[in-house]
Design an enzyme around this catalytic site. Structure first.
Site, PDB file in Angstrom:
ATOM      1  N   ARG A  69      -4.886  -4.699   2.280  1.00  0.00           N
ATOM      2  CA  ARG A  69      -3.564  -5.040   1.758  1.00  0.00           C
ATOM      3  C   ARG A  69      -2.967  -3.823   1.039  1.00  0.00           C
ATOM      4  O   ARG A  69      -3.217  -3.608  -0.146  1.00  0.00           O
ATOM      5  CB  ARG A  69      -3.646  -6.217   0.786  1.00  0.00           C
ATOM      6  CG  ARG A  69      -3.934  -7.550   1.443  1.00  0.00           C
ATOM      7  CD  ARG A  69      -3.913  -8.635   0.385  1.00  0.00           C
ATOM      8  NE  ARG A  69      -3.740  -9.956   0.967  1.00  0.00           N
ATOM      9  CZ  ARG A  69      -3.425 -11.034   0.268  1.00  0.00           C
ATOM     10  NH1 ARG A  69      -3.265 -10.935  -1.049  1.00  0.00           N
ATOM     11  NH2 ARG A  69      -3.286 -12.201   0.855  1.00  0.00           N
ATOM     12  N   ASP A  88      -0.480  -1.455  -0.973  1.00  0.00           N
ATOM     13  CA  ASP A  88       0.480  -1.701  -2.049  1.00  0.00           C
ATOM     14  C   ASP A  88       1.884  -1.286  -1.634  1.00  0.00           C
ATOM     15  O   ASP A  88       2.085  -0.614  -0.623  1.00  0.00           O
ATOM     16  CB  ASP A  88       0.069  -0.910  -3.305  1.00  0.00           C
ATOM     17  CG  ASP A  88      -1.253  -1.384  -3.893  1.00  0.00           C
ATOM     18  OD1 ASP A  88      -1.644  -2.532  -3.617  1.00  0.00           O
ATOM     19  OD2 ASP A  88      -1.885  -0.600  -4.631  1.00  0.00           O
ATOM     20  N   TYR A  97      -8.585   6.364   3.790  1.00  0.00           N
ATOM     21  CA  TYR A  97      -7.255   6.745   3.333  1.00  0.00           C
ATOM     22  C   TYR A  97      -7.202   8.259   3.147  1.00  0.00           C
ATOM     23  O   TYR A  97      -8.226   8.909   2.917  1.00  0.00           O
ATOM     24  CB  TYR A  97      -6.927   6.102   1.979  1.00  0.00           C
ATOM     25  CG  TYR A  97      -6.598   4.636   2.011  1.00  0.00           C
ATOM     26  CD1 TYR A  97      -5.274   4.197   2.008  1.00  0.00           C
ATOM     27  CD2 TYR A  97      -7.607   3.672   2.006  1.00  0.00           C
ATOM     28  CE1 TYR A  97      -4.970   2.845   2.003  1.00  0.00           C
ATOM     29  CE2 TYR A  97      -7.304   2.311   2.000  1.00  0.00           C
ATOM     30  CZ  TYR A  97      -5.980   1.912   1.999  1.00  0.00           C
ATOM     31  OH  TYR A  97      -5.675   0.571   2.002  1.00  0.00           O
ATOM     32  N   ARG A 135      -5.260   5.163  -5.824  1.00  0.00           N
ATOM     33  CA  ARG A 135      -4.287   5.920  -6.621  1.00  0.00           C
ATOM     34  C   ARG A 135      -4.786   6.183  -8.037  1.00  0.00           C
ATOM     35  O   ARG A 135      -4.423   7.191  -8.652  1.00  0.00           O
ATOM     36  CB  ARG A 135      -2.948   5.192  -6.631  1.00  0.00           C
ATOM     37  CG  ARG A 135      -2.301   5.190  -5.245  1.00  0.00           C
ATOM     38  CD  ARG A 135      -0.867   4.715  -5.281  1.00  0.00           C
ATOM     39  NE  ARG A 135      -0.774   3.294  -5.514  1.00  0.00           N
ATOM     40  CZ  ARG A 135       0.103   2.719  -6.331  1.00  0.00           C
ATOM     41  NH1 ARG A 135       0.948   3.458  -7.034  1.00  0.00           N
ATOM     42  NH2 ARG A 135       0.154   1.409  -6.454  1.00  0.00           N
TER      43      ARG A 135
END
Length: 268
Positions: free
Chosen positions: A54, A56, A113, A200
């Site tokens: 999911r 952001d 990522y 992040r």
């Protein structure tokens, strides 16, 4: 007819989305794709999608994977029709029958990522929606040293926005910052799974070390505290891209899904 599970491989520019998950009154990737499927198949209500990760609000994807259960639908026909109804910032990369036991979320063994930022003047202005401009120079070697304190299976509560009833224990397989020939600092982040804002926040800790504000060992101290620290900045979303989701061989999909559903406890 019986439901057929279909795997969807998706790419999207997350700039104009409020994340993946459907939310009333907000534009989301899940909402757009579900609406497009409902339109082409003339469904009375959207068929729910399950995704691998999911993302952001503002986060992009090249390698998102989802599944949907549909009644007797041919994947090739669905793909052909769906391409015409998806918005310009979402691309259907592939549409195929899912093998037995496949679950886009729980069958995955890792997500990869990449976070990109630029700490030097110049650069391509056309990439500004995908690369974070950083005002101070970064010591990438120091960032790499800090990353070594974070790799492995840990409770990442210090780097997550916690959700009630959800574990923050994850296995971080790789956290590797490097300076590319064009000057960008690209950090590859791989884990079995991520919790909310984890990537992040990890980047916020690496950047703080790269700026020279803390020694590399500070990242490990933040991790050990298992609680949010205001010194760790959650970096901007637009520098982050979900590049790949990895699955085991088809005959291991169901077992992996069952294993992933187990609630993990902190390593001793």
């Amino acid at each position: 007819m019986t439901d057929v599970r279909i795997r969807l491989d998706l790419a999207y520019d997350g700039s104009a989305f409020h994340g993946w998950a459907a939310q009333p009154g907000l534009r989301t990737v899940q909402g757009e794709v579900e609406a497009a499927i409902a339109t082409v198949l003339r469904l009375d209500s959207p068929a729910p999608l399950t995704c691998a990760g999911r993302t952001d609000a503002g986060v992009h994807a090249r390698g998102q994977v989802a599944h949907v259960d549909l009644d007797g639908v041919d994947p090739e026909t669905l793909a052909r029709r769906l391409q015409r109804f998806l918005p310009d910032d979402v691309t259907l990369v592939a549409c195929s029958p899912a093998p037995p036991g496949f679950d886009a979320r729980f069958s995955a063994t890792e997500r990869r990522y990449v976070y990109r930022l630029r700490d030097t003047p110049g650069g391509d202005p056309l990439t500004r929606g995908f690369v974070v401009a950083h005002r101070s120079s970064l010591d990438v070697a120091a960032m790499a040293a800090a990353a070594e304190h974070l790799v492995g299976e840990h409770d990442f509560a210090s780097f997550c926005k916690q959700r009630e009833g959800a574990t923050t224990i994850r296995t971080l397989l790789e956290l590797r910052p490097e300076r590319l020939p064009d000057g960008l600092v690209a950090t590859t982040v791989r884990a079995d799974a991520f919790c909310h804002s984890m990537v992040r926040s990890l980047m916020g800790a690496l950047v703080a070390v790269g700026e020279g504000r803390y020694e590399a060992a500070w990242a490990g101290q933040i991790l050990a505290a298992t609680e949010r620290d205001p010194r760790v900045t959650v970096m901007p979303a637009h520098g982050l891209v979900l590049e790949e989701v990895v699955y085991p061989p088809d005959d291991q999909l169901a077992a992996r899904a069952a294993e992933a559903r187990n609630v993990r406890t902190a390593p001793e």
